[in-house]
Scaffold this active site. Sequence first.
Site, PDB file in Angstrom:
ATOM      1  N   PRO A 120       5.477  -4.319  -7.232  1.00 39.71           N
ATOM      2  CA  PRO A 120       5.425  -5.713  -7.711  1.00 39.71           C
ATOM      3  C   PRO A 120       4.253  -6.470  -7.090  1.00 39.71           C
ATOM      4  CG  PRO A 120       7.076  -5.521  -6.004  1.00 39.71           C
ATOM      5  CD  PRO A 120       6.542  -4.126  -6.228  1.00 39.71           C
ATOM      6  N   LYS A 121       3.042  -6.075  -7.439  1.00 44.94           N
ATOM      7  CA  LYS A 121       1.842  -6.584  -6.777  1.00 44.94           C
ATOM      8  C   LYS A 121       1.218  -7.750  -7.529  1.00 44.94           C
ATOM      9  CE  LYS A 121       0.654  -2.280  -4.429  1.00 44.94           C
ATOM     10  NZ  LYS A 121      -0.446  -1.484  -3.885  1.00 44.94           N
TER      11      LYS A 121
END
Length: 250
Positions: A120-121
């Site tokens: 989840p960047k």
Amino acid sequence: MKLADVRQKAFAMPLNDPAYPRGPYKFYNREFIIISYRTDPDELRAVVPEPLEVVGDTVNYEFIRMPDSTGFGDYTETGQVIPVRFTGKDGVVQEGGYVHAMYLDDNSPIAGGREIWGFPKKLATPKISHESETLVCTLHYGSVLCVSATMGYKHRELDKAPLIKSLAKPNFMIKIIPHVDCTPRICELVRYYCEDVTVKGAWSGPAAIELFEHAMCDVARLPVRGVVSATHFVTDLTLGLGEVVYDYLA
């Protein structure tokens, strides 16, 4: 370009100039500062997806300095990992970490992390600096300060064996790839491991951390209720490729 050429070349976007090379991806002198803190158990249960189960009331807030990573270059990353439990179809129970949020300053690992594993960047500006006897860590989202953390520099040397055992545990995340009509094309629970881990040094020390609310940075959703411990260590490792352990669309 022929159909067969497209199939052969297509492993990342853009097709003719991918944002990152093929793995595996090796990291040298990867520096971690991890501050474990207690938080609101109800908030943990609200963000951790089934079939994962929350273990306890703690969060590991991580700052990671990566000066030498194959394919991804030199960058810094930060985010929250939540201790969880997973029961597989075979009934085997594993304890590991759920990657809740990650922020970093380099396009290539943002694209690769999201497209390959489902990390989840988001793009932001984390920083680790050594100021005299203190490790100083910050996260800015745009111009706004979202995290401020400090830790005493190498106060007590740690036994490497428990740390290596901890790094051998699996990590989990949700991989989401949308369809062209914005419905989910892929929505999977992914598991991965760190491989070929060499711990070069590990230390503990006093630490403090503050989280600040931001409309687009999610870290303050899990508020600090008290610091439990802090660990500073340096490793070489390989980021193992992932596997799907649950398909939410099946």
